[in-house]
Enzyme design. Sequence first.
Site: not given
Ligand code: AQP
Length: 335
Positions: A116, A199, A202
Amino acid sequence: MLINSQPILFSAIQPSGKLTIGNYIGTMRHWSNMQNKYECLYCIADLHALTTINKKKKIKNEILDTLALYLACGVDPNKSIIFVQSQVYQHSQLNWILSCFSKFSELSRMIQFKVKRKQNSAENSNIGLFNYPILMASDILLYQTNFVPVGKDQKQHLELTCSIANRFNLLYGNVFTIPKPVISQNGSKIMSLLDPTKKMSKSDINKNNVIFLLEDVSSIFSKIKNSITDSDNPPKIYYNTNKKLGISNLLEILSAVTNKKINILEKELNGVLYSEFKNIVSDSISKFLIKLQKSYMIYRNDECFLKKIIQNGAIKARLKSQETLKKVYSAIGID
Ligand code: AQP
């Protein structure tokens, strides 16, 4: 009625943008069934979202969108505690205390922070991004959590949570329960459509990498059609995350939205061309999203109901978390 003798399960998602099919497959799809086996707490982690969101944007709507999606995925406010992180001040209180039990060196090793930070440029990286895993540890430890369903990307954060808890317990006795991650064998890391080495997130700037749970299904076909597969000749559809990243990713998505095992899909798709495979994947995702979005709209249109859930959830979460915070204060002698 909550049954208190069951093991405790905690899970959260940041309302940092529109939720993706990765969020669903990695965590949310398991939530409904888990309510029958565990005492579940489902949190909307708005404080975490502050680390990455555009600060001019108000996230009130995102919080309600996220809650309506939780409900559409089968989370039941009569069985689980659903709450918004910022409304339970105990999280911020414990966050500070645990930051005094966390090491700079261990936080510097966190892969997600490094990723990040790269995305945000050094001067835009805030300290919250660095401290993120300590707040996550606080979220989990406050509820004496036994199990945490997460995607693979969060495994390292959970390990850090256990280290912090063990360090604290070693000094003060068994104040915290040591949580265990629940990471499913398939779908725990859904990859980007155009770059299956990274990965699906969002916050990805390129929206063609991502399938959003609330997106118009008319865009699904072109996103999947353009997704990266491979140039094997003859084309072969099978699961292998070393050799066939793109195909394996589509198989994981297909398996999750159809509830069919990957080995069954492999048999069904034997001899099928990639273009036809992509049509099948698009079609299945669209059917799944249409159903989910229909249910989502019913909940989202009833803001009164959503706000009531948030209010009740906050009351229950405060009561539960206060018990642990009290123990912590007493352990360190500030009670
Ligand atoms: N691509 C993914 N595949 C499987 N699991 C995923 N998770 C996120 N992306 C994937 C799981 O969703 C839960 C919540 O995630 P989060 O929104 O709290 O944080 P994150 O992991 O940082 O998700 P994003 O989508 O990548 O968000 P941004 O872009 O805002 O950083 C977690 O259990 C995560 O493992």
